[in-house]
Write a protein that holds these residues in place. Structure first.
Motif, PDB file in Angstrom:
ATOM      1  N   ALA A  97       0.838  -1.197   0.000  1.00 17.27           N
ATOM      2  CA  ALA A  97       0.000   0.000   0.000  1.00 17.27           C
ATOM      3  C   ALA A  97       0.871   1.244   0.000  1.00 17.27           C
ATOM      4  O   ALA A  97       1.936   1.295   0.643  1.00 17.27           O
ATOM      5  CB  ALA A  97      -0.920   0.002   1.213  1.00 17.27           C
ATOM      6  N   ASP A  98       0.431   2.265  -0.719  1.00 15.27           N
ATOM      7  CA  ASP A  98       1.203   3.505  -0.812  1.00 15.27           C
ATOM      8  C   ASP A  98       1.321   4.201   0.535  1.00 15.27           C
ATOM      9  O   ASP A  98       2.300   4.894   0.809  1.00 15.27           O
ATOM     10  CB  ASP A  98       0.551   4.449  -1.827  1.00 15.27           C
ATOM     11  CG  ASP A  98       0.512   3.848  -3.229  1.00 15.27           C
ATOM     12  OD1 ASP A  98       1.333   2.944  -3.510  1.00 15.27           O
ATOM     13  OD2 ASP A  98      -0.329   4.268  -4.034  1.00 15.27           O
ATOM     14  N   ARG A  99       0.338   4.017   1.371  1.00 15.57           N
ATOM     15  CA  ARG A  99       0.369   4.533   2.747  1.00 15.57           C
ATOM     16  C   ARG A  99      -0.256   3.488   3.660  1.00 15.57           C
ATOM     17  O   ARG A  99      -1.071   2.697   3.222  1.00 15.57           O
ATOM     18  CB  ARG A  99      -0.436   5.839   2.867  1.00 15.57           C
ATOM     19  CG  ARG A  99       0.149   7.040   2.144  1.00 15.57           C
ATOM     20  CD  ARG A  99      -0.779   8.246   2.272  1.00 15.57           C
ATOM     21  NE  ARG A  99      -1.998   8.073   1.491  1.00 15.57           N
ATOM     22  CZ  ARG A  99      -3.156   8.691   1.742  1.00 15.57           C
ATOM     23  NH1 ARG A  99      -3.268   9.493   2.799  1.00 15.57           N
ATOM     24  NH2 ARG A  99      -4.207   8.487   0.975  1.00 15.57           N
ATOM     25  N   PHE A 100       0.140   3.500   4.914  1.00  8.73           N
ATOM     26  CA  PHE A 100      -0.480   2.627   5.912  1.00  8.73           C
ATOM     27  C   PHE A 100      -1.433   3.410   6.813  1.00  8.73           C
ATOM     28  O   PHE A 100      -2.043   2.829   7.707  1.00  8.73           O
ATOM     29  CB  PHE A 100       0.582   1.947   6.776  1.00  8.73           C
ATOM     30  CG  PHE A 100       1.218   0.733   6.152  1.00  8.73           C
ATOM     31  CD1 PHE A 100       1.215   0.530   4.784  1.00  8.73           C
ATOM     32  CD2 PHE A 100       1.843  -0.217   6.952  1.00  8.73           C
ATOM     33  CE1 PHE A 100       1.810  -0.580   4.209  1.00  8.73           C
ATOM     34  CE2 PHE A 100       2.435  -1.338   6.404  1.00  8.73           C
ATOM     35  CZ  PHE A 100       2.425  -1.523   5.028  1.00  8.73           C
ATOM     36  N   ARG A 101      -1.539   4.708   6.568  1.00 11.21           N
ATOM     37  CA  ARG A 101      -2.454   5.524   7.359  1.00 11.21           C
ATOM     38  C   ARG A 101      -3.067   6.596   6.483  1.00 11.21           C
ATOM     39  O   ARG A 101      -2.377   7.227   5.680  1.00 11.21           O
ATOM     40  CB  ARG A 101      -1.726   6.180   8.536  1.00 11.21           C
ATOM     41  CG  ARG A 101      -2.657   7.008   9.414  1.00 11.21           C
ATOM     42  CD  ARG A 101      -1.937   7.727  10.543  1.00 11.21           C
ATOM     43  NE  ARG A 101      -2.889   8.399  11.404  1.00 11.21           N
ATOM     44  CZ  ARG A 101      -2.559   9.189  12.429  1.00 11.21           C
ATOM     45  NH1 ARG A 101      -1.278   9.394  12.729  1.00 11.21           N
ATOM     46  NH2 ARG A 101      -3.503   9.778  13.157  1.00 11.21           N
ATOM     47  N   ALA A 102      -4.362   6.795   6.631  1.00  9.50           N
ATOM     48  CA  ALA A 102      -5.070   7.889   5.969  1.00  9.50           C
ATOM     49  C   ALA A 102      -5.950   8.548   7.013  1.00  9.50           C
ATOM     50  O   ALA A 102      -7.057   8.085   7.295  1.00  9.50           O
ATOM     51  CB  ALA A 102      -5.904   7.376   4.802  1.00  9.50           C
ATOM     52  N   GLY A 103      -5.425   9.585   7.656  1.00  9.85           N
ATOM     53  CA  GLY A 103      -6.170  10.246   8.715  1.00  9.85           C
ATOM     54  C   GLY A 103      -6.338   9.343   9.916  1.00  9.85           C
ATOM     55  O   GLY A 103      -5.376   8.902  10.536  1.00  9.85           O
ATOM     56  N   ARG A 104      -7.582   9.032  10.223  1.00 10.59           N
ATOM     57  CA  ARG A 104      -7.898   8.184  11.372  1.00 10.59           C
ATOM     58  C   ARG A 104      -8.078   6.717  10.984  1.00 10.59           C
ATOM     59  O   ARG A 104      -8.568   5.922  11.773  1.00 10.59           O
ATOM     60  CB  ARG A 104      -9.159   8.699  12.079  1.00 10.59           C
ATOM     61  CG  ARG A 104      -8.932  10.018  12.814  1.00 10.59           C
ATOM     62  CD  ARG A 104     -10.199  10.539  13.453  1.00 10.59           C
ATOM     63  NE  ARG A 104      -9.905  11.680  14.326  1.00 10.59           N
ATOM     64  CZ  ARG A 104      -9.632  11.583  15.619  1.00 10.59           C
ATOM     65  NH1 ARG A 104      -9.623  10.392  16.197  1.00 10.59           N
ATOM     66  NH2 ARG A 104      -9.362  12.642  16.343  1.00 10.59           N
ATOM     67  N   VAL A 105      -7.674   6.365   9.786  1.00 11.78           N
ATOM     68  CA  VAL A 105      -7.799   4.998   9.290  1.00 11.78           C
ATOM     69  C   VAL A 105      -6.404   4.406   9.092  1.00 11.78           C
ATOM     70  O   VAL A 105      -5.543   5.022   8.453  1.00 11.78           O
ATOM     71  CB  VAL A 105      -8.585   4.952   7.970  1.00 11.78           C
ATOM     72  CG1 VAL A 105      -8.629   3.537   7.420  1.00 11.78           C
ATOM     73  CG2 VAL A 105      -9.996   5.502   8.168  1.00 11.78           C
ATOM     74  N   THR A 162       4.169   6.706  13.926  1.00 12.93           N
ATOM     75  CA  THR A 162       5.259   5.730  13.888  1.00 12.93           C
ATOM     76  C   THR A 162       4.794   4.354  13.439  1.00 12.93           C
ATOM     77  O   THR A 162       5.621   3.510  13.097  1.00 12.93           O
ATOM     78  CB  THR A 162       5.951   5.611  15.264  1.00 12.93           C
ATOM     79  OG1 THR A 162       5.044   5.041  16.209  1.00 12.93           O
ATOM     80  CG2 THR A 162       6.441   6.971  15.750  1.00 12.93           C
ATOM     81  N   TYR A 163       3.488   4.109  13.422  1.00 12.84           N
ATOM     82  CA  TYR A 163       3.001   2.825  12.902  1.00 12.84           C
ATOM     83  C   TYR A 163       3.400   2.677  11.438  1.00 12.84           C
ATOM     84  O   TYR A 163       4.027   1.687  11.044  1.00 12.84           O
ATOM     85  CB  TYR A 163       1.493   2.700  13.072  1.00 12.84           C
ATOM     86  CG  TYR A 163       0.925   1.519  12.306  1.00 12.84           C
ATOM     87  CD1 TYR A 163       1.190   0.222  12.726  1.00 12.84           C
ATOM     88  CD2 TYR A 163       0.159   1.693  11.157  1.00 12.84           C
ATOM     89  CE1 TYR A 163       0.697  -0.876  12.018  1.00 12.84           C
ATOM     90  CE2 TYR A 163      -0.337   0.611  10.448  1.00 12.84           C
ATOM     91  CZ  TYR A 163      -0.059  -0.665  10.875  1.00 12.84           C
ATOM     92  OH  TYR A 163      -0.528  -1.746  10.168  1.00 12.84           O
ATOM     93  N   GLU A 164       3.055   3.664  10.615  1.00 13.43           N
ATOM     94  CA  GLU A 164       3.441   3.588   9.201  1.00 13.43           C
ATOM     95  C   GLU A 164       4.953   3.634   9.044  1.00 13.43           C
ATOM     96  O   GLU A 164       5.526   2.894   8.233  1.00 13.43           O
ATOM     97  CB  GLU A 164       2.803   4.725   8.408  1.00 13.43           C
ATOM     98  CG  GLU A 164       3.213   4.729   6.940  1.00 13.43           C
ATOM     99  CD  GLU A 164       2.502   5.783   6.121  1.00 13.43           C
ATOM    100  OE1 GLU A 164       3.194   6.643   5.549  1.00 13.43           O
ATOM    101  OE2 GLU A 164       1.254   5.734   6.056  1.00 13.43           O
TER     102      GLU A 164
END
Length: 466
Positions: free
Chosen positions: A269-277, A324-326
């Motif tokens: 995935a291009d990102r592992f976070r999108a705002g609150r998701v 830091t998760y992503e």
């Protein structure tokens, strides 16, 4: 609620367990009417066994499965030789588990689900996500039946075709690892012993394998077919396949219990976070099954994210901690994708490279190494097992707290009434760690290391502990 987890696979269930034991208000929703029925991700790597020990499910996982059998290679109906599935990895005090443990995925999920329920957690089956909307305070999730669920954060653990990932507009970049179609199925077979993983190589790299699934009466059938072949996933179709590839008669396949077909793909995935998701598991990374990395990497996504959500939601940590998760997991997943592709193509051997004991976060912003001369165990490394004053470290680590080795806990000691509230302290680290003071994160990685406790307070404040 605090957290809505979409998907009741190993990722979602492991995260649900971690949040439940921390007292976080979370719900797991699953579009299916029950748990996944197949054996697909059957290998539990040593690092995941350590995670499962902390989550309180390792004994049940060990009881539900068994060790991997040796591979027996067949040609023209004759046994032509044995091949070990893995290069041996030596056990020592720091790594009590060094070999993968075979457990069919459906059974792993049963164990995780039982633990979640034991902790008071819930899975709402038959709830398909149709869309979502975010605002400054949370996320509204629309279900296919018209209901709306609201949570402060949402975790997409709904697989490689993740509806949540699509809903937040996150792309996935990848490549086809092998253009040939593959078939995997759970079958009952007569005429084969269960001592070996039976391999029947075919022409041009094709072939079929029948692996006895530990703890069951089933075999997992896995076959690579010639390019351009359309798999017949009926019982008769698999009987024809087995009869053509092996010395068995098609009727020796007596039952088909689950099946799937796929073309191995590696995608991130291009990102592992999108705002609150947040994206986790196959919603964030898709692997070739070679090397048994996908389920394990997914569970460790959950293990990384759980304590951070708790720290922000209940511990007073700054929201930036969730970034830091992503930072940590995307880099880790990218490395594992390269590894699984290498294993699939025969460039990497199963063994030391695939047990995941060497994975860590040395470049993370959460890893602070302040010693003038770092030792064998550094900030960002997995914290090995060991013994201090007769206490096993993995026993001391077990639970949702932090652990400080070599200094007194600064004012936030763990108590029976506040199990997630602070730091458990041991007077020293094992000699294997080398000299220094070590702060071990709730997920078993060294967050901070110093020659003394000087400067530790600033680090603790950044993660909500002071």
């Amino acid at each position: 609620m605090d957290v809505l987890i979409v998907g009741a696979g190993p990722t979602g269930l492991a995260l649900g367990i971690d949040l439940a034991r921390r007292g976080v208000d979370a719900l797991v929703v699953e579009r299916g009417q029950g748990l996944f029925p197949g054996s697909r991700g059957k290998g539990i790597q040593p690092r995941t066994q350590e995670v499962f020990e902390d989550l309180g499910v390792l004994d049940a996982i060990r009881a539900a499965g068994g060790p991997y059998p040796t591979r027996m290679v067949w040609k023209n109906g004759e046994r032509i030789g044995e091949q070990p599935m893995f290069e041996p990895v030596a056990a020592d005090e720091g790594a009590p588990y060094t070999q993968p443990w075979m457990v069919p995925q459906w059974r792993t999920q049963e164990v995780l689900y039982a633990r979640l329920v034991e902790l008071g957690g819930t899975v709402a089956f038959g709830n398909e996500v149709a869309g979502l909307e975010q605002d400054a305070e949370g996320v509204g999730v629309r279900c296919a039946d018209g209901r709306t669920l609201r949570a402060r954060y949402v975790v997409a653990a709904d697989g490689g075709r993740s509806a949540v990932r699509r809903a937040v507009g996150v792309g996935m970049t990848g490549e086809t690892v092998d253009p040939s179609p593959f078939v995997v199925a759970d079958v009952r077979v007569e005429g084969l012993d269960r001592e070996y993983w039976h391999a029947f190589p075919g022409p041009g790299g094709t072939g079929l394998m029948l692996c006895p699934l530990a703890g069951t009466d089933d075999f997992q059938l896995a076959a690579k077919l010639p390019e351009g072949t359309t798999p017949d996933l009926t019982l008769d179709g698999l009987r024809t396949l087995v009869a053509a590839a092996t010395h068995l008669d098609g009727k020796d396949v007596t039952e088909l219990r689950w099946f799937s077909d796929f073309r191995p793909r590696a995608a991130l995935a291009d990102r592992f976070r999108a705002g609150r998701v947040f994206l986790a598991g196959d919603a964030a990374h898709v692997h070739s099954p070679a090397g048994g990395q996908g389920l394990n990497t997914s569970v460790q996504d959950a293990y990384n994210l759980g304590w951070k959500l708790d720290a922000v939601l209940r511990g007073g940590a700054p929201r930036e901690l969730l970034d830091t998760y992503e930072e940590e997991r995307r880099a880790n997943a990218a490395a594992v994708l390269g590894l699984t592709t290498g294993v699939h193509r025969g460039q990497v051997r199963r063994g030391t490279a695939t047990v995941q004991l060497g994975l860590g976060y040395p470049d993370s912003s959460l890893s602070e190494e302040t010693r003038a001369v770092p030792s064998a165990v550094r900030a960002g490394d997995r914290a090995p097992d060991g013994t201090v004053d007769g206490v096993r470290l993995f026993d001391a680590f077990r639970g949702p707290h932090w652990t400080l080795l070599g200094a007194a806990a600064p004012g936030r000691e763990v108590t029976a009434t506040a199990p997630g509230a602070g730091v458990k302290a041991l007077p020293a680290a094992p000699q294997s760690y080398g000299p220094g003071v070590f702060l071990v994160r709730p997920d078993g990685y060294v967050g901070w290391a110093g020659d003394s406790a000087d400067g530790l307070g600033r680090y603790l404040a950044g993660v909500g502990l002071r």
